[in-house]
Scaffold this active site. Sequence first.
Site, mmCIF file in Angstrom:
data_model
loop_
_atom_site.group_PDB
_atom_site.id
_atom_site.type_symbol
_atom_site.label_atom_id
_atom_site.label_comp_id
_atom_site.label_asym_id
_atom_site.label_seq_id
_atom_site.Cartn_x
_atom_site.Cartn_y
_atom_site.Cartn_z
ATOM 1 N N LEU A 1 12.584 8.611 1.110
ATOM 2 C CA LEU A 1 12.099 7.423 0.792
ATOM 3 C C LEU A 1 12.891 6.648 0.733
ATOM 4 C CD1 LEU A 1 9.700 7.539 -2.750
ATOM 5 C CD2 LEU A 1 9.178 7.505 -0.107
ATOM 6 N N GLU A 2 13.373 5.177 1.325
ATOM 7 C CA GLU A 2 14.560 4.901 1.416
ATOM 8 C C GLU A 2 14.197 2.997 -0.159
ATOM 9 O OE1 GLU A 2 12.616 4.806 4.492
ATOM 10 O OE2 GLU A 2 13.510 6.264 4.755
ATOM 11 N N SER B 1 2.043 -2.116 -5.071
ATOM 12 C CA SER B 1 2.009 -3.355 -5.174
ATOM 13 C C SER B 1 2.703 -3.900 -6.688
ATOM 14 C CB SER B 1 0.615 -4.312 -4.886
ATOM 15 O OG SER B 1 -0.320 -3.818 -5.872
ATOM 16 N N LEU C 1 5.045 -1.985 -8.121
ATOM 17 C CA LEU C 1 6.185 -1.810 -8.225
ATOM 18 C C LEU C 1 7.415 -3.373 -7.123
ATOM 19 C CD1 LEU C 1 6.510 1.670 -7.496
ATOM 20 C CD2 LEU C 1 7.534 -0.415 -9.837
ATOM 21 N N ALA C 2 6.238 -3.487 -5.574
ATOM 22 C CA ALA C 2 6.203 -4.366 -4.600
ATOM 23 C C ALA C 2 6.453 -5.714 -5.747
ATOM 24 C CB ALA C 2 5.960 -4.282 -2.906
ATOM 25 N N ARG C 3 6.279 -5.816 -6.308
ATOM 26 C CA ARG C 3 6.049 -7.770 -6.925
ATOM 27 C C ARG C 3 7.522 -8.055 -8.083
ATOM 28 N NH1 ARG C 3 0.737 -6.675 -6.932
ATOM 29 N NH2 ARG C 3 -0.975 -8.112 -4.692
#
Length: 184
Positions: free
Chosen positions: A141-142, A115, A117-119
């Site tokens: 990973l993409e 989360s 990094l996602a933010r």
Amino acid sequence: MILTDHEIQAFLNNKQIIIEPMPIKERYSSTSVDLTLSKQFRVWDFNQIDKTSGEIIKPGPKFKYAEFRDKYTKRKILTKEGYVLAPNAFILAWTHEKINLPSHSRIAARVEGKSSLARLGLAVHVTAPTIHAGFEGPIQLELCNHGLFSIRLTPDMPICQLIFEMTFGTPDKGYSGIFLRQRK
């Protein structure tokens, strides 16, 4: 059923889940374990792509992903200074850890973003989170930066999390797809 941190560690101790190297204590949350970024990654070679403008990709049973990837990407190594992933950039990367989910253990997993990094806008997969029972190897990973700011990726940074799920039975066969024992 999703495994908790205690169950994940019990499955690791019994070799029903194998992660090499074994994650340190700080990498566990209540229902997942963090994995780290490998030093190896691939960037799309725009010079090579420009030479073939107009090429149409036809994925299917005869499509050879590894050959395609090797033709259109350049292999890079992360240094301690890291790699700056610009907004809207997309690269292929791998986890440092190798995963083995023996088919008989009745475990599958999902790789998901962190989360924090996602933010910032960093996605770790493009609709491909499933780690099938029988999978063995590092996880590809993409990585895509959907954010407004560049993100510095460094070797061994926590990059994603694995969420383990118990299956209702054992599969007739383990995972045998093109990413089994994939190389970085």
